[in-house]
Design an enzyme around this catalytic site. Structure first.
Site, PDB file in Angstrom:
ATOM      1  N   ASP A 141      -0.889  -4.336  -1.499  1.00  0.00           N
ATOM      2  CA  ASP A 141      -1.163  -3.101  -2.238  1.00  0.00           C
ATOM      3  C   ASP A 141      -2.568  -3.201  -2.810  1.00  0.00           C
ATOM      4  OD1 ASP A 141      -1.238  -0.846  -3.852  1.00  0.00           O
ATOM      5  OD2 ASP A 141       0.830  -1.062  -4.526  1.00  0.00           O
ATOM      6  N   ARG A 143      -4.266  -0.565  -4.114  1.00  0.00           N
ATOM      7  CA  ARG A 143      -4.561   0.618  -4.926  1.00  0.00           C
ATOM      8  C   ARG A 143      -5.038   0.251  -6.325  1.00  0.00           C
ATOM      9  NH1 ARG A 143       1.004   3.803  -4.135  1.00  0.00           N
ATOM     10  NH2 ARG A 143       1.716   1.643  -4.413  1.00  0.00           N
TER      11      ARG A 143
END
EC number: 3.5.4.25
Length: 217
Positions: A141, A143
């Site tokens: 991930d 983000r």
């Protein structure tokens, strides 16, 4: 990080985003005010949709990651399109809400082409979404939520009722100064194509998905 020149001049720090345009946006879910932003650091264009009157505290809020395959093409591999529509409908039903839509978050931040490569690995080799990203040498991930926080700050929002199943998103927003007064689940009925994907999100990415309990895999 604060803008050193602004601090030296006694002015408030420059925002990480610039509000460029505001325009009414009628949608199938209801009327929204679309606010277009420029991310000063990345140059990416971002958008927030606002329904009704927004107060500093307790606004019903969704910080939503871009998902071309799910939102535009209706992919059933994920629940992103349904989550987006449901969130907007909930805001209209409540009479107020904010949706911050983050471009650059495709495939949990790895990008569209890498996302498609990861999907191919899942189909060809039976990997889950975490294993596929790692097999490509990519983060699980990638983000970041700084731009979402900057947009909420621009809107004068200090605390929100967050529409999310992802505690990591909640932690990221809180770490950057947005108080989460309540986390509201955004649960979508799974289908045969996305059940394994959702199960992986629950078991390996800590998403709160209690509606999977008791369902056949």
């Amino acid at each position: 990080m604060a803008d050193l020149e602004s601090l030296a001049n006694g002015a408030p720090p420059r925002s990480a985003v610039e509000r460029v345009v505001e325009v009414r946006l009628p949608t199938v879910h209801g009327d929204f005010l679309a606010l277009g932003y420029l991310d000063r650091d990345s140059g990416k264009e971002q958008i927030a949709l606002v329904h009704g009157e927004i107060t500093p505290h307790g606004a019903l809020t969704r910080v939503h990651s871009e998902c071309l395959t799910g939102e535009v093409f209706g992919s059933t591999h994920c629940e992103c399109g349904d989550q987006l529509g449901t969130a907007l409908e909930m805001m209209v039903a409540e009479g107020a809400g904010i949706l911050v839509y983050i471009q650059g978050h495709e495939g949990r931040g790895i990008g569209l082409l890498a996302k498609l490569k990861a999907l191919k690995l899942q189909q060809a080799e039976g990997l889950d979404t975490v294993e596929a990203n790692l097999a490509l040498g990519l983060p699980v991930d990638a983000r970041e939520y700084g731009v979402a926080v900057a947009i909420l700050n621009d809107l004068g929002v200090e605390s929100v009722r967050l529409l999310s199943n992802n505690p990591r998103k909640r932690n990221a927003l809180e770490a950057n100064g947005i108080d989460i007064s309540e986390r509201i689940p955004l649960l979508i009925q799974p289908n045969k194509e996305n059940f394994d994907y959702l199960w992986t999100k629950r078991e390996r990415l800590d998403h709160s998905l209690p509606h999977l309990d008791g369902l056949p895999g």
